[in-house]
Design a protein around this motif. Structure first.
Motif, PDB file in Angstrom:
ATOM      1  N   SER A   1       4.476  11.684  -0.932  1.00 22.40           N
ATOM      2  CA  SER A   1       4.287  10.522  -0.759  1.00 22.40           C
ATOM      3  C   SER A   1       2.636  10.408  -1.067  1.00 22.40           C
ATOM      4  O   SER A   1       1.813  11.071  -0.634  1.00 22.40           O
ATOM      5  CB  SER A   1       4.230   9.836   0.670  1.00 22.40           C
TER       6      SER A   1
ATOM      7  N   THR B   1       7.013   8.835  -3.895  1.00 20.62           N
ATOM      8  CA  THR B   1       6.710   7.740  -3.342  1.00 20.62           C
ATOM      9  C   THR B   1       5.140   7.600  -3.888  1.00 20.62           C
ATOM     10  O   THR B   1       4.271   8.386  -3.387  1.00 20.62           O
ATOM     11  CB  THR B   1       6.712   7.393  -2.004  1.00 20.62           C
TER      12      THR B   1
ATOM     13  N   ASN C   1       1.973   5.100  -3.998  1.00 20.46           N
ATOM     14  CA  ASN C   1       1.503   3.732  -3.574  1.00 20.46           C
ATOM     15  C   ASN C   1      -0.136   3.386  -4.190  1.00 20.46           C
ATOM     16  O   ASN C   1      -0.903   4.435  -4.301  1.00 20.46           O
ATOM     17  CB  ASN C   1       0.987   3.715  -2.231  1.00 20.46           C
TER      18      ASN C   1
ATOM     19  N   THR D   1       9.745   5.602  -5.752  1.00 21.02           N
ATOM     20  CA  THR D   1       9.310   4.506  -4.970  1.00 21.02           C
ATOM     21  C   THR D   1       7.922   4.103  -5.536  1.00 21.02           C
ATOM     22  O   THR D   1       7.091   5.078  -5.227  1.00 21.02           O
ATOM     23  CB  THR D   1       9.263   4.506  -3.498  1.00 21.02           C
TER      24      THR D   1
ATOM     25  N   ASN E   1       4.485   1.443  -5.130  1.00 22.35           N
ATOM     26  CA  ASN E   1       4.186   0.178  -4.366  1.00 22.35           C
ATOM     27  C   ASN E   1       2.976  -0.157  -5.061  1.00 22.35           C
ATOM     28  O   ASN E   1       2.071   0.623  -5.192  1.00 22.35           O
ATOM     29  CB  ASN E   1       3.944   0.758  -3.063  1.00 22.35           C
TER      30      ASN E   1
END
Length: 264
Positions: free
Chosen positions: A73, A100, A102, A121, A123
């Motif tokens: 992440s 992930t 961000n 993922t 974001n």
């Protein structure tokens, strides 16, 4: 009789303990001054991030790596960037499998290369910059956009691509979501992702078959996600919902008009 645990069973037990260890928080400090993800001394504790770790890159640092096939992440903030050394399709592929990522306001993801997004993922906050040369979706991916009070500054990847089955099979595995919790900018169309080109013939009819097109926290608006067939862009189309007080005024005005006509 004494029971003896075999060496293989001990190894299995140790592996099980390691696999269930909690995720660590790993922060980039850049001590090696080479800007490379794979240099251990660039991380606090002088240890590379491991599978499942929460990785933070901030303070305007720029980090380069070739792939993330481990489930990290990763959070970019404070005008930081995560880039790739691959500058063309022919030069190789940057693989972001299972990660992930961000991307905060002012931070940058990509640097012109070919990004293979597989089970990832991503974001994006308003103000994030995305400029990889090729954005290829494979298998299950989730793309999430967070609006600010005024809207969203479109990210600008290069070519839009679909892998592992092409269209429409793979778009059915993708989820696109937009969070309007902070938005108060009125009605209209907001461009979320403006692709330089479309290499796989995407259109809105196919895009509507995505695994999920979610508008979160719409407040006093109705909104839907769409693909612009002309500009090759993912857009949020927003329309206002009349407030109950406005509806009441319209009703009273209509009633008054009817009474006036009857008196005549």
């Amino acid at each position: 009789m004494k029971l003896r645990i075999s060496d293989s069973l001990c190894a299995f037990a140790l592996l099980t303990i390691a696999s269930t260890a909690p995720a660590a928080t790993v922060t980039w400090d850049g001590d090696a001054a080479d800007g490379l993800w794979d240099t251990a001394t660039n991380w606090d504790g002088n240890t590379l991030p491991a599978a499942g770790d929460d990785v933070f890159i901030s303070n305007g640092d720029s980090v380069a790596s070739t792939e993330f096939n481990t489930r990290y992440s990763i959070t970019l903030s404070g005008s930081s960037s995560l880039t790739d050394p691959v500058t063309s399709f022919a030069g190789g592929v940057f693989r972001a499998g299972g990660a992930t990522i961000n991307v905060g306001n002012g931070s940058t993801l990509g640097s012109g290369g070919f990004w293979d997004l597989q089970n990832a993922t991503l974001n994006f906050e308003d103000g994030a910059t995305v400029n990889m040369g090729h954005w290829e979706q494979k298998d299950t991916n989730s793309f999430n956009f967070s609006l600010s009070a005024s809207g969203f500054t479109a990210i600008t990847p290069g070519a839009f691509r679909i892998g592992n089955g092409g269209l429409p099979a793979n778009i059915a595995n993708a989820t696109y979501s937009v969070d309007m919790a902070s938005y108060n900018g009125g009605i209209g169309t907001i461009v979320l992702a403006d692709f330089a080109s479309d290499a796989f013939g995407m259109n809105d009819a196919t895009f509507q078959g995505a695994g999920g097109l979610n508008v979160l926290n719409p407040g006093g608006y109705t909104a839907n996600l769409q693909w612009n067939d002309t500009t090759e862009a993912i857009e949020l189309n927003i329309t206002a919902v009349p407030e109950p007080s406005a509806m009441l005024l319209l009703g009273l005005a209509g009633l008054g008009f009817c009474r006036c006509r009857r008196r005549r």
